[in-house]
Design a protein around this motif. Structure first.
Motif, PDB file in Angstrom:
ATOM      1  N   LYS A   6      44.068  -3.712  43.754  1.00  0.00           N
ATOM      2  CA  LYS A   6      42.333  -4.242  44.260  1.00  0.00           C
ATOM      3  C   LYS A   6      41.963  -5.144  44.958  1.00  0.00           C
ATOM      4  N   LEU A  12      38.697  -3.076  56.276  1.00  0.00           N
ATOM      5  CA  LEU A  12      39.167  -3.488  55.263  1.00  0.00           C
ATOM      6  C   LEU A  12      39.207  -4.640  55.449  1.00  0.00           C
ATOM      7  N   ILE A  60      46.019   3.129  53.380  1.00  0.00           N
ATOM      8  CA  ILE A  60      45.376   2.857  52.892  1.00  0.00           C
ATOM      9  C   ILE A  60      44.133   3.286  51.640  1.00  0.00           C
ATOM     10  N   THR A  61      44.328   3.925  50.398  1.00  0.00           N
ATOM     11  CA  THR A  61      43.034   5.636  50.364  1.00  0.00           C
ATOM     12  C   THR A  61      42.381   5.306  49.171  1.00  0.00           C
ATOM     13  N   ASP A  62      41.550   6.012  49.049  1.00  0.00           N
ATOM     14  CA  ASP A  62      40.433   5.437  47.687  1.00  0.00           C
ATOM     15  C   ASP A  62      41.486   6.262  46.773  1.00  0.00           C
ATOM     16  N   LEU A  63      40.708   6.835  45.469  1.00  0.00           N
ATOM     17  CA  LEU A  63      41.668   6.790  44.249  1.00  0.00           C
ATOM     18  C   LEU A  63      41.486   8.776  44.028  1.00  0.00           C
ATOM     19  N   PHE A  65      36.962  -2.520  44.969  1.00  0.00           N
ATOM     20  CA  PHE A  65      37.803  -1.751  44.875  1.00  0.00           C
ATOM     21  C   PHE A  65      38.818  -1.202  44.297  1.00  0.00           C
ATOM     22  N   ASN A  66      38.723  -0.604  43.548  1.00  0.00           N
ATOM     23  CA  ASN A  66      40.431   0.283  43.011  1.00  0.00           C
ATOM     24  C   ASN A  66      41.269   1.447  44.182  1.00  0.00           C
ATOM     25  N   VAL A  67      42.512   0.624  44.787  1.00  0.00           N
ATOM     26  CA  VAL A  67      42.851   1.550  46.143  1.00  0.00           C
ATOM     27  C   VAL A  67      43.965   2.195  46.390  1.00  0.00           C
ATOM     28  N   ASN A  68      44.517   2.880  46.915  1.00  0.00           N
ATOM     29  CA  ASN A  68      46.415   3.060  46.395  1.00  0.00           C
ATOM     30  C   ASN A  68      46.485   2.503  47.428  1.00  0.00           C
ATOM     31  N   ILE A 118      41.022   5.630  53.919  1.00  0.00           N
ATOM     32  CA  ILE A 118      39.607   4.137  54.480  1.00  0.00           C
ATOM     33  C   ILE A 118      40.464   4.147  55.806  1.00  0.00           C
ATOM     34  N   SER A 164      44.407  -7.255  53.413  1.00  0.00           N
ATOM     35  CA  SER A 164      44.852  -6.190  53.857  1.00  0.00           C
ATOM     36  C   SER A 164      45.096  -5.861  55.062  1.00  0.00           C
TER      37      SER A 164
END
Length: 148
Positions: free
Chosen positions: A130, A59, A46-49, A138-141, A54, A63
């Motif tokens: 999210k 988390l 899971i990464t930030d934008l 937070f928006n994450v990928n 992360i 998640s």
């Protein structure tokens, strides 16, 4: 005779034009479905934008749970969360494409919502998600890879 032929062709034209050709489902590209359904997927990271990974420890529990399942999408629009060790189905639900295959709508307990698709290839899928942690969203990928 010419008038009768003209009237019949005119009636046939009106009939064909008045037929309802709209469908309720959006057309789905078979190649895109094949990429999604060929193999199960697992969350790799899971990464930030910006693409920074992360730390899993930071988390929320929901998640973290995504790392312990494989996600199998099927051609019949069903999806299953599978325990990768016991190879048993934990739970299941449905999936569909929205917005001309730009959004993946998933409805299972561990992963529920509408996820914009950033990338969908045979070797990698990136979904925008999210997450809420300590009251902040937070928006994450979600970066998924084939679970082979």
């Amino acid at each position: 005779m010419k008038k009768l032929t003209f009237i019949y062709s005119l009636l046939l034209t009106f009939f064909l034009v008045s037929c309802d050709r709209s469908t309720t489902d959006e057309p789905t590209n078979e190649a895109t479905v094949r990429v999604l359904t060929t193999n199960p997927w697992k969350v790799d990271k899971i990464t930030d934008l910006n693409g920074n990974v992360i730390n899993t420890a930071s988390l929320p529990e929901q998640s973290k749970a995504l790392f312990g399942i494989n996600i199998q999408f099927s051609d019949d629009k069903t999806v299953r969360a599978i325990d990768p060790i016991a190879r048993t189905v934990i739970n299941g639900g449905t999936w569909s494409f929205l917005d001309n295959e730009k959004t993946l709508d998933i409805d299972i307990k561990d992963l529920k919502g509408q996820f914009p698709i950033n990338k969908l290839e045979r070797s990698r899928m990136v979904l925008l998600n999210k997450i809420t942690y300590n009251g902040l969203t937070f928006n994450v990928n979600l970066e998924l890879v084939p679970a082979l």
